[in-house]
Design a protein around this motif. Structure first.
Motif, PDB file in Angstrom:
ATOM      1  N   UNK A 178      11.789  37.021 -11.002  1.00 52.98           N
ATOM      2  CA  UNK A 178      13.165  37.486 -10.767  1.00 52.98           C
ATOM      3  C   UNK A 178      13.713  38.213 -11.988  1.00 52.98           C
ATOM      4  N   UNK A 179      13.359  37.716 -13.176  1.00 51.74           N
ATOM      5  CA  UNK A 179      13.808  38.367 -14.409  1.00 51.74           C
ATOM      6  C   UNK A 179      13.237  39.788 -14.494  1.00 51.74           C
ATOM      7  N   UNK A 180      11.957  39.929 -14.181  1.00 57.21           N
ATOM      8  CA  UNK A 180      11.328  41.251 -14.209  1.00 57.21           C
ATOM      9  C   UNK A 180      11.956  42.188 -13.181  1.00 57.21           C
ATOM     10  N   UNK A 181      12.284  41.633 -12.020  1.00 63.17           N
ATOM     11  CA  UNK A 181      12.935  42.429 -10.976  1.00 63.17           C
ATOM     12  C   UNK A 181      14.291  42.935 -11.446  1.00 63.17           C
TER      13      UNK A 181
ATOM     14  N   UNK B  24      29.146  40.839  -3.842  1.00 65.53           N
ATOM     15  CA  UNK B  24      27.832  40.328  -3.460  1.00 65.53           C
ATOM     16  C   UNK B  24      27.419  39.162  -4.350  1.00 65.53           C
ATOM     17  N   UNK B  25      27.654  39.299  -5.660  1.00 66.80           N
ATOM     18  CA  UNK B  25      27.251  38.262  -6.611  1.00 66.80           C
ATOM     19  C   UNK B  25      27.941  36.930  -6.308  1.00 66.80           C
ATOM     20  N   UNK B  26      29.254  36.965  -6.115  1.00 67.67           N
ATOM     21  CA  UNK B  26      29.983  35.723  -5.842  1.00 67.67           C
ATOM     22  C   UNK B  26      29.639  35.141  -4.470  1.00 67.67           C
ATOM     23  N   UNK B  27      29.412  36.005  -3.486  1.00 69.99           N
ATOM     24  CA  UNK B  27      29.072  35.503  -2.148  1.00 69.99           C
ATOM     25  C   UNK B  27      27.667  34.906  -2.108  1.00 69.99           C
ATOM     26  N   UNK B  28      26.796  35.314  -3.037  1.00 70.94           N
ATOM     27  CA  UNK B  28      25.410  34.830  -3.058  1.00 70.94           C
ATOM     28  C   UNK B  28      25.291  33.429  -3.636  1.00 70.94           C
ATOM     29  N   UNK B  29      26.342  32.954  -4.282  1.00 60.99           N
ATOM     30  CA  UNK B  29      26.285  31.639  -4.921  1.00 60.99           C
ATOM     31  C   UNK B  29      26.130  30.528  -3.884  1.00 60.99           C
ATOM     32  N   UNK B  30      26.753  30.695  -2.713  1.00 61.70           N
ATOM     33  CA  UNK B  30      26.589  29.699  -1.648  1.00 61.70           C
ATOM     34  C   UNK B  30      25.136  29.569  -1.229  1.00 61.70           C
ATOM     35  N   UNK B  31      24.448  30.698  -1.096  1.00 63.60           N
ATOM     36  CA  UNK B  31      23.022  30.689  -0.771  1.00 63.60           C
ATOM     37  C   UNK B  31      22.224  30.011  -1.879  1.00 63.60           C
TER      38      UNK B  31
ATOM     39  N   UNK C 294      22.009  53.666  -7.040  1.00 59.04           N
ATOM     40  CA  UNK C 294      23.104  52.810  -6.574  1.00 59.04           C
ATOM     41  C   UNK C 294      22.572  51.543  -5.916  1.00 59.04           C
ATOM     42  N   UNK C 295      21.537  51.676  -5.099  1.00 57.75           N
ATOM     43  CA  UNK C 295      20.961  50.510  -4.432  1.00 57.75           C
ATOM     44  C   UNK C 295      20.302  49.572  -5.441  1.00 57.75           C
ATOM     45  N   UNK C 296      19.661  50.153  -6.467  1.00 60.89           N
ATOM     46  CA  UNK C 296      19.076  49.329  -7.519  1.00 60.89           C
ATOM     47  C   UNK C 296      20.138  48.565  -8.291  1.00 60.89           C
ATOM     48  N   UNK C 297      21.239  49.255  -8.617  1.00 58.04           N
ATOM     49  CA  UNK C 297      22.338  48.603  -9.334  1.00 58.04           C
ATOM     50  C   UNK C 297      22.989  47.526  -8.485  1.00 58.04           C
ATOM     51  N   UNK C 298      23.174  47.819  -7.204  1.00 58.30           N
ATOM     52  CA  UNK C 298      23.791  46.865  -6.282  1.00 58.30           C
ATOM     53  C   UNK C 298      22.942  45.601  -6.161  1.00 58.30           C
ATOM     54  N   UNK C 299      21.626  45.772  -5.981  1.00 61.94           N
ATOM     55  CA  UNK C 299      20.734  44.618  -5.848  1.00 61.94           C
ATOM     56  C   UNK C 299      20.659  43.808  -7.138  1.00 61.94           C
ATOM     57  N   UNK C 300      20.886  44.468  -8.281  1.00 61.79           N
ATOM     58  CA  UNK C 300      20.844  43.758  -9.560  1.00 61.79           C
ATOM     59  C   UNK C 300      21.923  42.675  -9.638  1.00 61.79           C
ATOM     60  N   UNK C 301      23.054  42.915  -8.995  1.00 62.60           N
ATOM     61  CA  UNK C 301      24.108  41.895  -8.972  1.00 62.60           C
ATOM     62  C   UNK C 301      23.632  40.639  -8.239  1.00 62.60           C
ATOM     63  N   UNK C 302      22.840  40.832  -7.193  1.00 62.40           N
ATOM     64  CA  UNK C 302      22.272  39.703  -6.456  1.00 62.40           C
ATOM     65  C   UNK C 302      21.291  38.930  -7.343  1.00 62.40           C
ATOM     66  N   UNK C 303      20.414  39.654  -8.052  1.00 62.64           N
ATOM     67  CA  UNK C 303      19.455  39.014  -8.957  1.00 62.64           C
ATOM     68  C   UNK C 303      20.182  38.205 -10.028  1.00 62.64           C
ATOM     69  N   UNK C 304      21.211  38.816 -10.608  1.00 66.58           N
ATOM     70  CA  UNK C 304      21.963  38.163 -11.672  1.00 66.58           C
ATOM     71  C   UNK C 304      22.662  36.907 -11.161  1.00 66.58           C
TER      72      UNK C 304
ATOM     73  N   UNK D  95      21.761  34.906  -8.647  1.00 63.20           N
ATOM     74  CA  UNK D  95      20.802  33.823  -8.431  1.00 63.20           C
ATOM     75  C   UNK D  95      20.345  33.223  -9.750  1.00 63.20           C
ATOM     76  N   UNK D  96      20.266  34.070 -10.786  1.00 62.75           N
ATOM     77  CA  UNK D  96      19.845  33.573 -12.089  1.00 62.75           C
ATOM     78  C   UNK D  96      20.880  32.692 -12.759  1.00 62.75           C
TER      79      UNK D  96
END
Length: 407
Positions: free
Chosen positions: A67-70, A232-239, A346-356, A358-359
């Motif tokens: 996940x860190x590498x991603x 996205x980042x805050x909503x992913x915390x429930x998951x 933009x999609x890469x930056x957006x997905x990075x918020x999800x990675x961050x 979860x970390x």
């Protein structure tokens, strides 16, 4: 009037068929790659702890290194997709998966040398993470480019189904394969799935690349889509709370096997995406995100105040329903902030918020559990979703004020 209605129905049917023809190879490719991710998640913890004789901390570091590498290569993946093309980026990602499969296989061959094998596993996880970053960014950009930005929500929805289905099927399949044939066959299967991924998109056309277009730097793109990214980042915390701590909650409450909680979340997550895949494009990302966040809050509160296993399962179901459409809903809003030539970035930056998210969610939730109890984690999850709603409202009001000023 009837003839017009029939003509419209025929047109819609042809449009759906065209969408399926273009997007199915990409979804198949994503599914095959996430099978490899699920397969490694299924066997690596046992391999590291029992075969290589390392402790749980090392297990966690190895699993988290992908996940860190991603996360660290999201900017690079977006740049390659925008400047070299999604098809080329996807091809490079697949080659990296093949390379990671070879490294995994070597770690099994040299398992008697514990430290060498561990080093090979660490390296393979990093390579696998870079590959994941490139493939997901390329798949989303490629799919949206082929079917049109107006169907971006549907593209993101089906990509998500392929990702979660791949992980859900890959893990148990790998555990069975290891017990029946040995772990080397699992790692060889990683290489075979990568080849299947490559073959599935081989005949798809490449997207044109505008080499003359001046692209925004990654940090500026992050600024443009930060509202959607933070949502996205805050909503992913429930998951993250369910995936990391629901098993410990079950143990604390003596509710038995927690696998039903994972299965319930996953089932309702996938069903929601399948049944309502067109909602984001039809009703707009803003509306879908608000409704989804409301449902996720209800689910997190149910788990947080649950007094029985059934109540907790209902909370997992609602969390799955609520979380399911948030990524495509907010994603469609994010890509509207940039030109098509910056879509990959933009999609890469957006997905990075999800990675961050979860970390960071795991350690914070662990501290909360230490201070209070495991149910308090889900109140943290509900509060995070509420913050995501506040961010969404704030960005919408800001946009309205800007329109007023311009008017």
């Amino acid at each position: 009037m009837i003839e017009k209605t029939k003509a419209a129905a025929v047109t819609d049917n042809k449009t759906d068929q065209n969408f399926a023809q273009l997007i199915t190879p990409i979804i198949t490719s994503v599914f095959a790659i996430y099978l490899t991710i699920g397969m490694t998640l299924g066997v690596l913890p046992d391999f590291i702890k029992n075969d290589l004789k390392f402790n749980s901390l090392i297990v966690g570091l190895v699993i988290g290194s992908q996940s860190l590498a991603t996360l660290l290569t999201r900017a690079y993946s977006g740049k390659i997709t925008d400047t070299k093309g999604a098809k080329l980026c996807s091809s490079k990602g697949i080659k990296l998966v093949v390379f990671s499969g070879l490294l995994y296989s070597l770690s099994a061959v040299f398992s008697s040398n514990f430290y060498l094998a561990l080093g090979l596993v660490f390296l393979s996880r990093m390579v696998h993470g870079i590959a994941e970053s490139m493939l997901v960014t390329a798949a989303l950009t490629w799919g949206i480019g082929l079917v049109g930005a107006e169907k971006s929500g549907k593209v993101m929805t089906w990509n998500g189904i392929a990702m979660y289905a791949g992980i859900a099927i890959g893990a148990p399949a790998a555990i069975w394969m290891k017990s029946s044939f040995g772990i080397v066959y699992v790692f060889i299967s990683v290489i075979l799935m990568a080849i299947l991924s490559w073959l599935s998109t081989l005949k798809l056309p490449a997207l044109p690349v505008d080499a003359a277009h001046i692209r925004k730097p990654f940090y500026k793109v992050i600024g443009l889509i930060s509202g959607q990214g933070l949502g996205l980042a805050f909503s992913s915390i429930g998951f993250a709370c369910i995936s990391s701590f629901v098993s410990l909650l079950y143990t604390e409450k003596s509710w038995g096997n927690p696998s039903m909680a994972f299965m319930t979340f996953g089932l309702f997550y996938v069903l929601t995406r399948v049944l309502f895949s067109s909602f984001t494009d039809k009703y707009g990302g803003y509306r879908v995100a608000l409704v989804s966040l409301s449902v996720e809050i209800a689910g997190q509160l149910l788990i947080g105040f649950s007094v029985s296993q059934n109540m907790a399962l209902a909370g997992c179901a609602l969390t799955g329903i609520g979380f399911s459409l948030i990524f495509p809903a907010l994603g469609t809003l994010a890509i509207k902030k940039v030109t098509p030539q910056n879509r990959g970035t933009a999609l890469g930056a957006y997905a990075a918020f999800f990675d961050l998210s979860l970390g960071l969610a795991g350690p914070v939730a662990g501290l909360i559990a230490g201070w209070y109890n495991y149910q308090a984690i889900y109140l943290f999850g509900a509060t995070s979703c509420l913050l995501a709603m506040v961010i969404l409202f704030s960005n919408t009001n800001k946009k309205k004020k800007e329109l007023v000023v311009r008017g």
